[in-house]
Design a protein around this motif. Sequence first.
Motif, PDB file in Angstrom:
ATOM      1  N   THR A 134       4.260  12.457  -3.568  1.00  0.00           N
ATOM      2  CA  THR A 134       5.105  12.099  -2.425  1.00  0.00           C
ATOM      3  C   THR A 134       6.553  11.903  -2.863  1.00  0.00           C
TER       4      THR A 134
ATOM      5  N   SER B  28      -3.148   7.406   5.558  1.00  0.00           N
ATOM      6  CA  SER B  28      -3.758   6.570   4.523  1.00  0.00           C
ATOM      7  C   SER B  28      -4.109   7.452   3.332  1.00  0.00           C
TER       8      SER B  28
ATOM      9  N   ILE C 258       1.721   8.465   9.791  1.00  0.00           N
ATOM     10  CA  ILE C 258       1.496   7.575   8.646  1.00  0.00           C
ATOM     11  C   ILE C 258       0.051   7.792   8.201  1.00  0.00           C
TER      12      ILE C 258
ATOM     13  N   ALA D 264      10.243   8.617   0.563  1.00  0.00           N
ATOM     14  CA  ALA D 264       9.303   8.477   1.682  1.00  0.00           C
ATOM     15  C   ALA D 264       9.017   7.000   1.949  1.00  0.00           C
ATOM     16  N   GLU D 265       8.706   6.712   3.203  1.00  0.00           N
ATOM     17  CA  GLU D 265       8.351   5.333   3.559  1.00  0.00           C
ATOM     18  C   GLU D 265       6.896   5.086   3.164  1.00  0.00           C
ATOM     19  N   VAL D 266       6.697   4.004   2.436  1.00  0.00           N
ATOM     20  CA  VAL D 266       5.343   3.657   1.974  1.00  0.00           C
ATOM     21  C   VAL D 266       4.937   2.323   2.599  1.00  0.00           C
ATOM     22  N   PHE D 267       3.669   2.237   2.975  1.00  0.00           N
ATOM     23  CA  PHE D 267       3.164   1.020   3.622  1.00  0.00           C
ATOM     24  C   PHE D 267       1.919   0.522   2.903  1.00  0.00           C
ATOM     25  N   LYS D 268       1.746  -0.790   2.964  1.00  0.00           N
ATOM     26  CA  LYS D 268       0.540  -1.400   2.413  1.00  0.00           C
ATOM     27  C   LYS D 268      -0.276  -1.927   3.582  1.00  0.00           C
ATOM     28  N   GLN D 269      -1.575  -1.658   3.546  1.00  0.00           N
ATOM     29  CA  GLN D 269      -2.423  -2.134   4.636  1.00  0.00           C
ATOM     30  C   GLN D 269      -2.799  -3.592   4.395  1.00  0.00           C
TER      31      GLN D 269
ATOM     32  N   LEU E  50       0.364  -2.724   8.977  1.00  0.00           N
ATOM     33  CA  LEU E  50       0.963  -1.922   7.911  1.00  0.00           C
ATOM     34  C   LEU E  50       2.280  -2.585   7.534  1.00  0.00           C
TER      35      LEU E  50
ATOM     36  N   ALA F 293      -0.547   3.558   2.541  1.00  0.00           N
ATOM     37  CA  ALA F 293      -0.310   4.608   3.538  1.00  0.00           C
ATOM     38  C   ALA F 293       1.120   5.114   3.385  1.00  0.00           C
ATOM     39  N   VAL F 294       1.315   6.403   3.670  1.00  0.00           N
ATOM     40  CA  VAL F 294       2.631   7.025   3.476  1.00  0.00           C
ATOM     41  C   VAL F 294       3.038   7.769   4.742  1.00  0.00           C
ATOM     42  N   LYS F 295       4.322   7.650   5.099  1.00  0.00           N
ATOM     43  CA  LYS F 295       4.823   8.387   6.264  1.00  0.00           C
ATOM     44  C   LYS F 295       5.106   9.827   5.836  1.00  0.00           C
ATOM     45  N   LYS F 296       4.553  10.780   6.590  1.00  0.00           N
ATOM     46  CA  LYS F 296       4.738  12.197   6.262  1.00  0.00           C
ATOM     47  C   LYS F 296       5.031  12.984   7.532  1.00  0.00           C
TER      48      LYS F 296
END
Lengths: 146, 116
Positions: B48, A79, A77, B52-57, B62, A85-88
């Motif tokens: 991207t 930033s 993951i 894709a899985e996207v997360f916010k901090q 996350l 943040a993106v999972k890659k």
Amino acid sequence: MEGQQKFNQLLNEINVYKQQGDLIQQQIELVRASIAEVDALTNTLDDLEGKDSVEAFVPVGAGSFIKGELKNTDEVIVSIGSGIAVKKDVDGARETIARQKKDLEDSLDKMLANMQQVSDIIGSLSAQAEQLAAVAQGNMSATGLN
Amino acid sequence: MEIPENIQHQLNQFQQLQQQAQAVTMQIQNVEVQIQESETALEELNKTDENAEVFKQAGNLLIKVDYAQAVEDMNEKLETLKLRKQTMARQEERVMKKLEEMQTNIQAAMQGLQGE
């Protein structure tokens, strides 16, 4: 009197540029630290590549660690800034990190160029100040002889 | 040479205004950095895959968010930042104009003093 005024003005200008130089230097150190961090991350990804599970010590705060295991080393993951943040996969992460590093290096180059500019200006102003001081010294000596 | 009270007052105001101008300029620079960071993040999101899985901090956490939602939020944030920058730029312009006026007035007053 006019010479003294000019001399004081030069000293003030030199101080302003020195402060500016100090600020740029601080920024340079910060960017260098960020680049080092990115390099460390790249090395870690290289070390983890191809391993199914890896033993690791997990930080739990106050300088303490617990022995753990990284179950999945195929995905990261990353930033991408601005609180997102993106999972890659590892290759995707490497690409993103490489771009981030390039941006940081570009910033560093600009800052170093700015720093050089400021140093050149300080050098030029200092030379002028020294010249004025020498002239003033000469005048004082001449007055003393008469 | 003693500086009259009214001119001293003007000089004090001038200094305060200078500090204000400096503060506004710093705020603008701050917003510019945020704009740049947001644009980079948006660029990265566009590169991207939508699945894709996207997360916010959120602090140290996350939180998983929808890709489309993340893009929308990012665009909104950018718009807000750009508006804020415009507002600040106008404010900076006003302060600078006022500074120039004050400088002219103070210089005129000082010359008047020397003429006496």
